[in-house]
Enzyme design. Structure first.
Site, PDB file in Angstrom:
ATOM      1  N   GLU A  67       0.892  -1.172   0.000  1.00  0.00           N
ATOM      2  CA  GLU A  67       0.000   0.000   0.000  1.00  0.00           C
ATOM      3  C   GLU A  67       0.918   1.206   0.000  1.00  0.00           C
ATOM      4  OE1 GLU A  67      -1.164   3.223   0.959  1.00  0.00           O
ATOM      5  OE2 GLU A  67      -1.575   2.509   2.989  1.00  0.00           O
ATOM      6  N   CYS A 102      -2.315   8.645   3.609  1.00  0.00           N
ATOM      7  CA  CYS A 102      -2.005   8.058   2.302  1.00  0.00           C
ATOM      8  C   CYS A 102      -3.128   8.259   1.293  1.00  0.00           C
ATOM      9  CB  CYS A 102      -1.686   6.574   2.447  1.00  0.00           C
ATOM     10  SG  CYS A 102      -3.004   5.595   3.197  1.00  0.00           S
TER      11      CYS A 102
END
Length: 484
Positions: A230, A264
């Site tokens: 990720e 993020c």
């Protein structure tokens, strides 16, 4: 194992001269424990999940205090909202669905397989390594752990060296609730991280930058360790001409400034119709001042994690300004001593400046004008595929054009970030923003081996294809060629 017994087990900080050796020792102990119980029953898995939940409840305040210490200031409510609540929700979701997820899946067979039967058996992989970043240190460590424990695995955890206070508290918490051969925490700097990602795990989950993710994938490949990455990236927010700024701007500002943009899936930049930019800036400035009044003394506003990252953000804005960009202060003023970086919007930034090439990870919002929706989509598709994409508007035809015409890790329509909080939606990137997914059943499946099983019937006709090949074999082959 109950909490009292677990408290007697030493939690390990890998800080000696041989981090690889110590990690190897921990990994070997967990693999030996897994071999003694290859496929834990539901009661065992549920017990581990329940202990993880109890750990969160018992240590929540200490986690919040430690994380705030690492940041300089991070509101306890932000930690509760973004770190604790999502993980506890994930645990409840996993415990509720665990029986169904573990159930073997019967599958149908083509006529050529009849009268056999078949099913898919989900089994744990073994030992999972989890490397978490500093921005949401609890969530991004324990959310993958939920999937690992639900799937019957054991796990080694490596928190970021940028959150030493949290890492120490996490070690103590894990020590109290888990045995070392179930879950263990290792800490240290880049040398430990390198040794950790090079270890022969059965699966590795890494959350962090794309640049480091490439190195992690390379290290894991030497062991043929499957990896979930990720990696973030530049997630766009499209403001459609049909959007109501009074609804869209508060939601975009909230998503951008949560944790001071150190997220993020934060909207990295906004694509705004050229003729609406001035109205957008006015609305954004008013909304930032409403959400964060008296910024310099506001306890709700998170500090930047380190002086290095504060200086990086300063350089991003300075380079864009030197290249001719217009910088609009949205509220307050910077306070380097407290690492408070005041929110700014940047319009007209050169395409080749770092601000427009790198993930920002801070409270800076570049604004990119567009004239047509096709132009906006072309801009997005000319860059790396983002971890998240946001669209604001009322025009359903335009919404479908965006959904069908872009590739992204996940999407929220008419808001930001919230798709990440849904356990029935897989979370993961695509391309440069990562690969693989977890959350809910997606995490359970990612950390399981779906083993296909065929059970043959005593009435099988396969014997007619055994050698020596005669007339019956040729008839069967002809039949298979026509109908198979």
């Amino acid at each position: 194992m109950d909490g009292q017994a677990a408290a007697q087990v030493e939690t390990v900080a890998v800080s000696g001269a041989d981090p690889a050796g110590r990690i190897a020792t921990l990994l070997a102990a967990q693999k030996a424990a897994w071999r003694a119980d290859v496929n834990p029953d539901r009661a065992t898995r549920d017990d581990r999940l329940a202990r993880l939940d109890r750990m969160l409840v018992a240590w929540q305040d200490r986690f919040a205090t430690a994380i705030s210490e690492d940041f300089g200031n991070r509101p306890a409510i932000v930690t509760a909202l973004t770190d604790v609540v999502p993980v506890r929700a994930a645990i409840r979701h996993a415990r509720k669905h665990l029986k169904a997820w573990m159930r073997k899946r019967r599958v149908s067979l083509s006529w050529t397989g009849q009268p056999a039967s078949a099913f898919i058996l989900r089994q744990p992989l073994g030992v999972v390594g989890i490397v978490a970043p500093w921005n949401y240190p609890l969530n991004l460590m324990l959310s993958p752990l939920v999937g690992a424990l639900a799937a019957g695995n054991r796990a080694l955890l490596k928190p970021s060296e940028l959150t030493p206070a949290f890492s120490g508290v996490l070690q103590q918490a894990v020590k109290e609730f888990f045995s070392e051969d179930e879950v263990a925490v290792v800490t240290g700097g880049p040398d430990v991280a390198a040794a950790f990602t090079a270890a022969p795990f059965d699966h590795l989950i890494f959350t962090g930058s794309t640049a480091v993710g490439r190195k992690v994938a390379e290290a894991a490949a030497k062991n043929l360790t499957p990896v979930t990455l990720e990696l973030g990236g530049k997630s766009p927010a499209i403001v459609d001409r049909s959007a109501e700024l009074g609804e869209a701007v508060p939601r975009l500002v909230w998503g951008k400034l949560l944790n001071s943009g150190q997220t993020c899936v934060a909207p990295d930049y906004a694509l705004v119709p050229r003729e609406r930019i001035e109205a957008f800036l006015v609305a954004a400035q008013a909304e930032v001042e409403r959400q964060y009044p008296a910024l310099s003394d506001n306890p709700d506003y998170t500090s930047i994690i380190s002086a290095h990252h504060f200086d990086r953000l300063t350089r991003l804005v300075g380079e864009a300004r030197d290249g001719g960009a217009q910088v609009t202060q949205l509220a307050g003023a910077h306070d380097p001593a407290r690492r408070i970086f005041a929110p700014v919007a940047v319009t007209g930034a050169p395409a080749d400046c770092a601000l427009m090439r790198e993930e920002i990870f801070g409270p800076i919002l570049p604004i990119v004008p567009y004239d047509t929706l096709d132009e906006a989509l072309s801009y997005i598709n000319a860059h790396d595929r983002p971890l998240a994409l946001y669209w604001f508007g009322k025009d359903k035809e335009a919404e479908q054009a965006v959904l069908n015409g872009t590739i992204a890790g996940g999407v929220t329509v008419n808001d930001t970030i919230l798709h990440l909080a849904q356990d029935n939606l897989p979370f993961g990137g695509v391309g440069a923003s990562g690969y693989g997914a977890y959350h809910g059943e997606a995490g359970f499946v990612a950390l399981s081996k779906e083993k296909p099983v065929l059970r043959q019937s005593r009435f099988s006709g396969v014997k007619f294809l055994y050698p020596p090949y005669g007339r019956m074999a040729r008839v069967m082959l002809k039949l298979l060629s026509k109908l198979g």
